[in-house]
Motif scaffolding. Structure first.
Motif, mmCIF file in Angstrom:
data_model
loop_
_atom_site.group_PDB
_atom_site.id
_atom_site.type_symbol
_atom_site.label_atom_id
_atom_site.label_comp_id
_atom_site.label_asym_id
_atom_site.label_seq_id
_atom_site.Cartn_x
_atom_site.Cartn_y
_atom_site.Cartn_z
ATOM 1 N N MET A 1 0.900 -1.071 0.031
ATOM 2 C CA MET A 1 0.034 0.012 0.236
ATOM 3 C C MET A 1 1.046 1.319 -0.055
ATOM 4 N N ILE A 2 0.481 2.619 -1.078
ATOM 5 C CA ILE A 2 1.144 3.553 -0.526
ATOM 6 C C ILE A 2 0.009 4.241 -0.563
ATOM 7 N N HIS A 97 5.794 4.985 2.042
ATOM 8 C CA HIS A 97 5.573 3.225 1.159
ATOM 9 C C HIS A 97 5.532 2.147 2.154
ATOM 10 N N TRP A 98 4.131 1.717 2.572
ATOM 11 C CA TRP A 98 4.432 0.672 3.551
ATOM 12 C C TRP A 98 5.032 -0.779 2.887
ATOM 13 N N GLN A 99 5.280 -0.922 2.109
ATOM 14 C CA GLN A 99 5.561 -1.912 1.267
ATOM 15 C C GLN A 99 7.096 -2.361 1.653
ATOM 16 N N GLY A 106 4.027 -4.316 4.353
ATOM 17 C CA GLY A 106 3.048 -4.805 3.610
ATOM 18 C C GLY A 106 1.730 -4.013 3.731
ATOM 19 N N ALA A 107 0.049 -4.140 4.182
ATOM 20 C CA ALA A 107 -0.817 -3.809 4.460
ATOM 21 C C ALA A 107 -1.655 -4.154 5.315
ATOM 22 N N TYR A 108 -3.027 -4.954 5.339
ATOM 23 C CA TYR A 108 -4.329 -5.473 5.970
ATOM 24 C C TYR A 108 -4.363 -6.886 4.810
ATOM 25 N N SER A 109 -5.111 -7.744 5.739
ATOM 26 C CA SER A 109 -5.073 -9.339 4.978
ATOM 27 C C SER A 109 -6.313 -9.312 4.090
ATOM 28 N N ALA A 133 -7.852 -13.143 17.710
ATOM 29 C CA ALA A 133 -8.870 -12.007 17.681
ATOM 30 C C ALA A 133 -6.940 -11.435 16.455
ATOM 31 N N GLY A 134 -7.587 -10.653 16.270
ATOM 32 C CA GLY A 134 -7.070 -9.966 15.347
ATOM 33 C C GLY A 134 -8.174 -9.943 14.011
ATOM 34 N N GLU A 135 -7.740 -8.006 13.457
ATOM 35 C CA GLU A 135 -7.908 -7.843 12.281
ATOM 36 C C GLU A 135 -8.509 -9.472 11.012
ATOM 37 N N ALA A 136 -7.425 -9.929 10.786
ATOM 38 C CA ALA A 136 -7.889 -11.470 9.685
ATOM 39 C C ALA A 136 -8.845 -12.042 10.761
ATOM 40 N N HIS A 143 -12.774 -6.480 8.837
ATOM 41 C CA HIS A 143 -11.802 -6.975 8.526
ATOM 42 C C HIS A 143 -10.685 -5.628 7.859
ATOM 43 N N GLY A 144 -9.277 -5.757 8.039
ATOM 44 C CA GLY A 144 -8.963 -5.145 7.405
ATOM 45 C C GLY A 144 -8.366 -3.300 8.156
ATOM 46 N N THR A 145 -9.572 -2.996 9.268
ATOM 47 C CA THR A 145 -9.455 -1.937 10.583
ATOM 48 C C THR A 145 -9.066 -2.510 11.912
ATOM 49 N N VAL A 146 -8.907 -1.277 12.702
ATOM 50 C CA VAL A 146 -8.639 -0.892 13.060
ATOM 51 C C VAL A 146 -9.947 -0.869 14.098
ATOM 52 N N ALA A 147 -11.039 -0.867 14.186
ATOM 53 C CA ALA A 147 -13.133 -1.570 14.489
ATOM 54 C C ALA A 147 -12.711 -2.580 14.073
ATOM 55 N N GLY A 148 -12.190 -2.988 12.993
ATOM 56 C CA GLY A 148 -12.278 -5.244 13.132
ATOM 57 C C GLY A 148 -11.841 -5.807 13.895
ATOM 58 N N ALA A 149 -10.205 -5.183 14.553
ATOM 59 C CA ALA A 149 -8.947 -5.784 15.531
ATOM 60 C C ALA A 149 -10.142 -6.165 16.526
ATOM 61 N N LEU A 150 -10.553 -4.427 16.864
ATOM 62 C CA LEU A 150 -11.814 -4.413 18.365
ATOM 63 C C LEU A 150 -12.533 -5.308 18.109
HETATM 64 C C1 LIG Z 1 -0.445 1.521 6.431
HETATM 65 C C2 LIG Z 1 -1.599 1.195 6.815
HETATM 66 C C3 LIG Z 1 -2.706 1.935 6.812
HETATM 67 C C4 LIG Z 1 -4.240 1.759 7.438
HETATM 68 N N1 LIG Z 1 -4.822 3.219 8.288
HETATM 69 C C5 LIG Z 1 -5.672 2.697 8.865
HETATM 70 C C6 LIG Z 1 -7.192 3.821 9.021
HETATM 71 O O1 LIG Z 1 -6.981 4.149 8.540
HETATM 72 N N2 LIG Z 1 -8.163 2.611 9.614
HETATM 73 C C7 LIG Z 1 -8.190 1.577 10.642
HETATM 74 O O2 LIG Z 1 -9.846 1.496 11.098
HETATM 75 N N3 LIG Z 1 -6.794 0.517 9.547
HETATM 76 C C8 LIG Z 1 -6.453 0.820 9.063
HETATM 77 N N4 LIG Z 1 -4.978 -0.018 9.031
HETATM 78 C C9 LIG Z 1 -5.396 -1.417 9.716
HETATM 79 C C10 LIG Z 1 -4.706 -1.803 10.994
HETATM 80 O O3 LIG Z 1 -3.751 -1.061 11.165
HETATM 81 C C11 LIG Z 1 -5.310 -2.787 10.992
HETATM 82 O O4 LIG Z 1 -6.284 -3.185 10.697
HETATM 83 C C12 LIG Z 1 -5.198 -3.258 12.697
HETATM 84 O O5 LIG Z 1 -4.339 -2.898 13.436
HETATM 85 C C13 LIG Z 1 -5.266 -4.929 12.691
HETATM 86 O O6 LIG Z 1 -4.373 -5.309 14.351
HETATM 87 P P1 LIG Z 1 -4.473 -5.836 15.413
HETATM 88 O O7 LIG Z 1 -4.379 -6.555 16.540
HETATM 89 O O8 LIG Z 1 -5.839 -6.567 14.095
HETATM 90 O O9 LIG Z 1 -3.178 -6.540 14.262
HETATM 91 P P2 LIG Z 1 -1.409 -5.397 14.931
HETATM 92 O O10 LIG Z 1 -1.810 -4.089 14.836
HETATM 93 O O11 LIG Z 1 -0.636 -6.174 13.565
HETATM 94 O O12 LIG Z 1 -1.248 -6.407 15.759
HETATM 95 C C14 LIG Z 1 0.053 -7.175 16.349
HETATM 96 C C15 LIG Z 1 0.931 -7.393 16.700
HETATM 97 O O13 LIG Z 1 1.928 -8.650 17.002
HETATM 98 C C16 LIG Z 1 2.511 -8.514 17.584
HETATM 99 N N5 LIG Z 1 3.512 -10.106 17.422
HETATM 100 C C17 LIG Z 1 3.329 -10.488 15.964
HETATM 101 N N6 LIG Z 1 4.210 -11.841 16.240
HETATM 102 C C18 LIG Z 1 4.139 -11.681 17.691
HETATM 103 C C19 LIG Z 1 5.191 -12.271 18.419
HETATM 104 N N7 LIG Z 1 5.670 -14.429 17.515
HETATM 105 N N8 LIG Z 1 5.259 -12.784 19.552
HETATM 106 C C20 LIG Z 1 4.710 -11.776 20.247
HETATM 107 N N9 LIG Z 1 3.614 -10.529 19.229
HETATM 108 C C21 LIG Z 1 3.671 -10.244 17.870
HETATM 109 C C22 LIG Z 1 2.660 -7.221 16.492
HETATM 110 O O14 LIG Z 1 4.535 -6.061 16.910
HETATM 111 C C23 LIG Z 1 2.260 -6.056 16.826
HETATM 112 O O15 LIG Z 1 1.967 -5.211 17.747
HETATM 113 C C24 LIG Z 1 -4.062 0.248 7.872
HETATM 114 C C25 LIG Z 1 -2.667 -0.559 8.134
HETATM 115 C C26 LIG Z 1 -1.391 -0.083 8.096
HETATM 116 C C27 LIG Z 1 -0.706 -1.268 7.661
#
Ligand SMILES: Cc1cc2nc3c(=O)[nH]c(=O)nc-3n(C[C@H](O)[C@H](O)[C@H](O)COP(=O)(O)OP(=O)(O)OC[C@H]3O[C@@H](n4cnc5c(N)ncnc54)[C@H](O)[C@@H]3O)c2cc1C
Length: 164
Positions: A1-2, A97-99, A106-109, A133-136, A143-150
Motif C-alpha cells: 500500500m502506498i 511506502h508501507w511495503q 505490507g498492509a492488511y490481510s 483475535a486480530g483484524e484478519a 477486517h483490515g481496520t482497527v474497528a475490526g481488530a477491536l
Molecule cells: C499502512 C496502514 C494503514 C492503515 N490505515 C488504517 C486506517 O486508516 N484505519 C483503520 O481502521 N485501519 C487501518 N489500518 C489497519 C489497522 O492498522 C489494522 O487492521 C490493525 O492495526 C490490526 O490490529 P491487530 O491487533 O489485528 O494487529 P496488529 O496491530 O498488527 O498487532 C499485532 C501485534 O502482534 C505483534 N506480534 C506479531 N508476531 C508476534 C509474536 N510472534 N510474538 C509476539 N507479538 C507478536 C506485532 O508486533 C503487533 O504489535 C492500516 C494498516 C496499515 C498497515
C-alpha cells in the motif's frame, strides 16, 4: 500500500462546482494510478490523502518519490477534469511506502478467490483453549481496520467467557 499526503494552498475541492464537494470524505477514480483520495473531515484542512493498494501500489513502488507525487497529483487532476488548478496549488507532499517500511512490510490481510470462509476458519477456537483475535479474524465485515481488530477481540473474549 502506498499513501501520499498532499498539502494544498487551499482546499480547492471545497470551492469548485459551487461547493458541491464541500462535505465529501472520499473521492474515487478507479482508472487512475491513485484510485482513492480522502479528505480530513470533520477537520477542514487543505490536505488530501492519496491511496493505492495491490498491483497499483506494486507498480508505483518502482518509482522514485517525485514521480509518485506526480502520479498522485495527475490522478487527482483527472478526477476533477482539470478544474481547481490542482498542480499549481500543491504546497507539500509526503509519501508513505508501507511495503518498504521494515516495521510494516505490507498492509492488511486479504482473502484470495474462493477464500470466503477463511476468516471464520482462522477465528475458530482450538480445543476451547486457544482463541483468536486480530483484524484478519474479523468476519463481520470490518477486517483490515482497527474497528475490526477491536470487534474480533471482543468476540474472542466472549468465546472465552462462554466456555468457562
Ligand atoms: C499502512 C496502514 C494503514 C492503515 N490505515 C488504517 C486506517 O486508516 N484505519 C483503520 O481502521 N485501519 C487501518 N489500518 C489497519 C489497522 O492498522 C489494522 O487492521 C490493525 O492495526 C490490526 O490490529 P491487530 O491487533 O489485528 O494487529 P496488529 O496491530 O498488527 O498487532 C499485532 C501485534 O502482534 C505483534 N506480534 C506479531 N508476531 C508476534 C509474536 N510472534 N510474538 C509476539 N507479538 C507478536 C506485532 O508486533 C503487533 O504489535 C492500516 C494498516 C496499515 C498497515
Amino acid at each position: 500500500m502506498i499513501k501520499a499526503a498532499l498539502l494544498f494552498r487551499s482546499a480547492f475541492w471545497e470551492e469548485i462546482d459551487e461547493g458541491r464537494y464541500r462535505g465529501a470524505s472520499f473521492f474515487h477514480s478507479p482508472g487512475a494510478a491513485f484510485p482513492t483520495f480522502w479528505t480530513a473531515l470533520p477537520e477542514r484542512v487543505p490536505l488530501l490523502v492519496a491511496w493505492a493498494g495491490g498491483p497499483k501500489a506494486a507498480r508505483l513502488a518502482r518509482a522514485a518519490v517525485p514521480e509518485i507525487v506526480r502520479e498522485a497529483v495527475a490522478s487527482l487532476a483527472s478526477l476533477f477534469g482539470g478544474k481547481g488548478g490542482v498542480e499549481d496549488r500543491l504546497a507539500a507532499a509526503w509519501v508513505h511506502h508501507w511495503q518498504q517500511d521494515p516495521f510494516a512490510r505490507g498492509a492488511y490481510s486479504y482473502v484470495a478467490v474462493g477464500g470466503h470462509r477463511a476468516r471464520r476458519a482462522l477465528a475458530e477456537p482450538l480445543d476451547d483453549t486457544l482463541f483468536f483475535a486480530g483484524e484478519a479474524a474479523d468476519y463481520e465485515g470490518e477486517h483490515g481496520t482497527v474497528a475490526g481488530a477491536l470487534a474480533s477481540g471482543e468476540r474472542a473474549a466472549r468465546e472465552v467467557l462462554e466456555c468457562g
